[in-house]
Each structure stands twice: as structure tokens, then as C-alpha cells.
Write a protein that holds these residues in place. Structure first.
Motif, PDB file in Angstrom:
ATOM      1  N   GLU A  82      -6.067  -4.505 -17.004  1.00 42.88           N
ATOM      2  CA  GLU A  82      -6.599  -3.402 -17.818  1.00 42.88           C
ATOM      3  C   GLU A  82      -7.215  -2.321 -16.928  1.00 42.88           C
ATOM      4  O   GLU A  82      -7.002  -1.135 -17.157  1.00 42.88           O
ATOM      5  CB  GLU A  82      -7.647  -3.912 -18.820  1.00 42.88           C
ATOM      6  N   GLU A  83      -7.967  -2.749 -15.902  1.00 41.35           N
ATOM      7  CA  GLU A  83      -8.583  -1.784 -14.995  1.00 41.35           C
ATOM      8  C   GLU A  83      -7.514  -1.019 -14.217  1.00 41.35           C
ATOM      9  O   GLU A  83      -7.588   0.205 -14.074  1.00 41.35           O
ATOM     10  CB  GLU A  83      -9.546  -2.488 -14.039  1.00 41.35           C
ATOM     11  N   LYS A  84      -6.513  -1.735 -13.732  1.00 41.55           N
ATOM     12  CA  LYS A  84      -5.419  -1.100 -12.975  1.00 41.55           C
ATOM     13  C   LYS A  84      -4.704  -0.055 -13.826  1.00 41.55           C
ATOM     14  O   LYS A  84      -4.437   1.056 -13.375  1.00 41.55           O
ATOM     15  CB  LYS A  84      -4.430  -2.158 -12.502  1.00 41.55           C
ATOM     16  N   VAL A  85      -4.400  -0.407 -15.058  1.00 48.17           N
ATOM     17  CA  VAL A  85      -3.724   0.514 -15.974  1.00 48.17           C
ATOM     18  C   VAL A  85      -4.586   1.755 -16.203  1.00 48.17           C
ATOM     19  O   VAL A  85      -4.097   2.892 -16.147  1.00 48.17           O
ATOM     20  CB  VAL A  85      -3.391  -0.191 -17.314  1.00 48.17           C
ATOM     21  N   ALA A  86      -5.862   1.556 -16.446  1.00 46.24           N
ATOM     22  CA  ALA A  86      -6.762   2.688 -16.698  1.00 46.24           C
ATOM     23  C   ALA A  86      -6.879   3.586 -15.474  1.00 46.24           C
ATOM     24  O   ALA A  86      -6.787   4.821 -15.589  1.00 46.24           O
ATOM     25  CB  ALA A  86      -8.137   2.173 -17.127  1.00 46.24           C
ATOM     26  N   ILE A  87      -7.061   2.999 -14.311  1.00 45.10           N
ATOM     27  CA  ILE A  87      -7.189   3.798 -13.085  1.00 45.10           C
ATOM     28  C   ILE A  87      -5.931   4.620 -12.849  1.00 45.10           C
ATOM     29  O   ILE A  87      -5.996   5.835 -12.638  1.00 45.10           O
ATOM     30  CB  ILE A  87      -7.493   2.888 -11.872  1.00 45.10           C
ATOM     31  N   CYS A  88      -4.788   3.955 -12.865  1.00 42.51           N
ATOM     32  CA  CYS A  88      -3.540   4.646 -12.532  1.00 42.51           C
ATOM     33  C   CYS A  88      -3.169   5.715 -13.551  1.00 42.51           C
ATOM     34  O   CYS A  88      -2.724   6.806 -13.183  1.00 42.51           O
ATOM     35  CB  CYS A  88      -2.401   3.634 -12.384  1.00 42.51           C
ATOM     36  N   ALA A  89      -3.372   5.441 -14.830  1.00 43.56           N
ATOM     37  CA  ALA A  89      -2.976   6.404 -15.863  1.00 43.56           C
ATOM     38  C   ALA A  89      -3.989   7.534 -16.012  1.00 43.56           C
ATOM     39  O   ALA A  89      -3.612   8.705 -16.021  1.00 43.56           O
ATOM     40  CB  ALA A  89      -2.791   5.685 -17.187  1.00 43.56           C
ATOM     41  N   LEU A  90      -5.252   7.185 -16.125  1.00 44.25           N
ATOM     42  CA  LEU A  90      -6.258   8.214 -16.368  1.00 44.25           C
ATOM     43  C   LEU A  90      -6.466   9.136 -15.173  1.00 44.25           C
ATOM     44  O   LEU A  90      -6.829  10.295 -15.334  1.00 44.25           O
ATOM     45  CB  LEU A  90      -7.599   7.582 -16.757  1.00 44.25           C
ATOM     46  N   LEU A  91      -6.209   8.629 -13.962  1.00 42.61           N
ATOM     47  CA  LEU A  91      -6.531   9.400 -12.761  1.00 42.61           C
ATOM     48  C   LEU A  91      -5.310   9.861 -11.972  1.00 42.61           C
ATOM     49  O   LEU A  91      -5.460  10.457 -10.905  1.00 42.61           O
ATOM     50  CB  LEU A  91      -7.447   8.560 -11.859  1.00 42.61           C
ATOM     51  N   HIS A  92      -4.104   9.635 -12.482  1.00 43.23           N
ATOM     52  CA  HIS A  92      -2.893   9.948 -11.710  1.00 43.23           C
ATOM     53  C   HIS A  92      -2.761  11.423 -11.365  1.00 43.23           C
ATOM     54  O   HIS A  92      -2.169  11.778 -10.357  1.00 43.23           O
ATOM     55  CB  HIS A  92      -1.636   9.466 -12.454  1.00 43.23           C
TER      56      HIS A  92
END
Length: 195
Positions: A82-92
Motif C-alpha cells: 500500500e505504501e509503495k503504491v501510494a508513493i509511486c502514484a501520488l509522487l510520480h
């Protein structure tokens, strides 16, 4: 709920890594929550960047969850995923922070009258490449895993300038980290179906 409020709610719920609070505080001092996502294509409106980031998050989360169900039988993602998904998507697309400037031009309306119309121009203060710049900006505050760095770096897929220049690194990146291809797919879906 505004785009900014929704972004902050997801960010705080999913991203617990050291430096995450400092990164969010920096984002609030930038134009991230008011900037467009592009000059004339997807999200070329005020708040377009945060809107696009949320749309990518929604699509990427769905892509990763579908992959987990298909290959592992899992119905939910663990906290690390969940953290990985949020980091990569929200901050890409952090590379677009303080990147666009509002300008004005004269334009005729249907009656032949001239009006000043706002539009966006690019003012790239830090010419470092699209994905690379996002990774660099994030890591000023928060450490990324190698996988996260590679995923964000290559989120443009075949549209990346280095690929257009003949680099084959994209294939290797997606073979090693297939979630990178899923982030690119989510980015395309958000761009063409949602923004």
C-alpha cells in the motif's frame, strides 16, 4: 472534499516512512496543489496536477490489486505494498512542481471581441529529466527503495526522452520491476480516461 484534502488524507494514511511529513510540508509550500498537469493536454487546469496524481493512484492501486489477485490470490495489499503504491502514484510527477507559469494572451471570441485568456508555459528551473527529477525531489526528504526509484524513473514508458534516443533500459527496468509497467499503464489510463 477537495483534491488537496483527498491527497493529504491518502498520503497520511498510506505513507509512514521517515521524511514523509517533511516532504508533505515542502509540497504545501510549492504550487503542487494548484499547478496544472500539462500546458495544453491532460489536466491543463488549476489543480490539474493533484487531480492527475489522485487519478493515477486510483488506477495504479487497481492494477496492483488485480495483479495480486490473479497471481497470488490475495484480496488486499499489505501495508508495504500500500505504501509503495501510494508513493509511486501520488509522487510520480513531482518533477512538475514549480514547472508551469501562468501567462496571458489575447484571443477573439465568437463575436470578434478580444479578451485576455490565461494559458500555461513551461519554466524548467531544474533540467534533470522527467522521472529522474521526481526521484531526486522525493529523495531530498524520504528514502526510496530501488524498486520505487526505478518505477518512478520509468513511469513515462516509451514517451521518455531516453527511450526516444535509443536507450534499452526501459525493457530491463520493467522485466526486473513489472510494477513499473503497471504505473505507466495507470498513468495512461488516468491521462486519457479520467483527467
Amino acid at each position: 472534499m477537495s483534491y488537496k484534502e483527498k491527497f493529504i488524507e491518502i498520503y497520511n494514511a498510506k505513507i509512514k516512512r521517515q521524511g514523509a511529513k517533511e516532504l508533505l510540508a515542502w509540497l504545501e509550500k510549492t504550487d503542487f496543489f494548484t499547478a496544472p498537469a500539462s500546458t495544453k493536454y491532460h489536466g491543463s487546469i488549476e489543480e490539474g496536477l493533484v487531480m492527475h496524481s489522485l487519478n493515477v493512484y486510483e488506477m495504479f492501486h487497481e492494477e496492483v490489486l488485480n495483479r495480486a489477485k490473479r497471481y497470488s490470490g490475495y484480496e488486499i495489499l499489505d501495508d508495504t505494498e500500500e505504501e509503495k503504491v501510494a508513493i509511486c502514484a501520488l509522487l510520480h510527477d513531482l518533477c512538475k512542481v514549480n514547472f508551469y507559469q501562468k501567462a496571458y494572451r489575447n484571443q477573439k471570441d465568437n463575436d470578434g471581441n478580444w479578451h485576455k485568456v490565461a494559458y500555461y508555459t513551461i519554466d524548467n528551473q531544474f533540467c534533470y529529466g522527467h522521472g529522474e527529477k521526481s526521484v531526486w525531489l522525493i529523495q531530498r526528504f524520504m528514502k526510496l527503495t530501488t524498486e520505487e526509484s526505478v518505477i518512478i524513473r520509468w513511469h513515462m514508458g516509451g514517451f521518455d526522452d531516453s527511450v526516444k534516443g535509443g536507450s534499452y533500459d526501459l525493457s530491463g527496468a520493467w522485466i526486473k520491476y513489472p510494477l513499473g509497467m503497471l504505473l505507466h499503464t495507470a498513468d495512461l489510463k488516468a491521462t486519457y480516461l479520467m483527467d
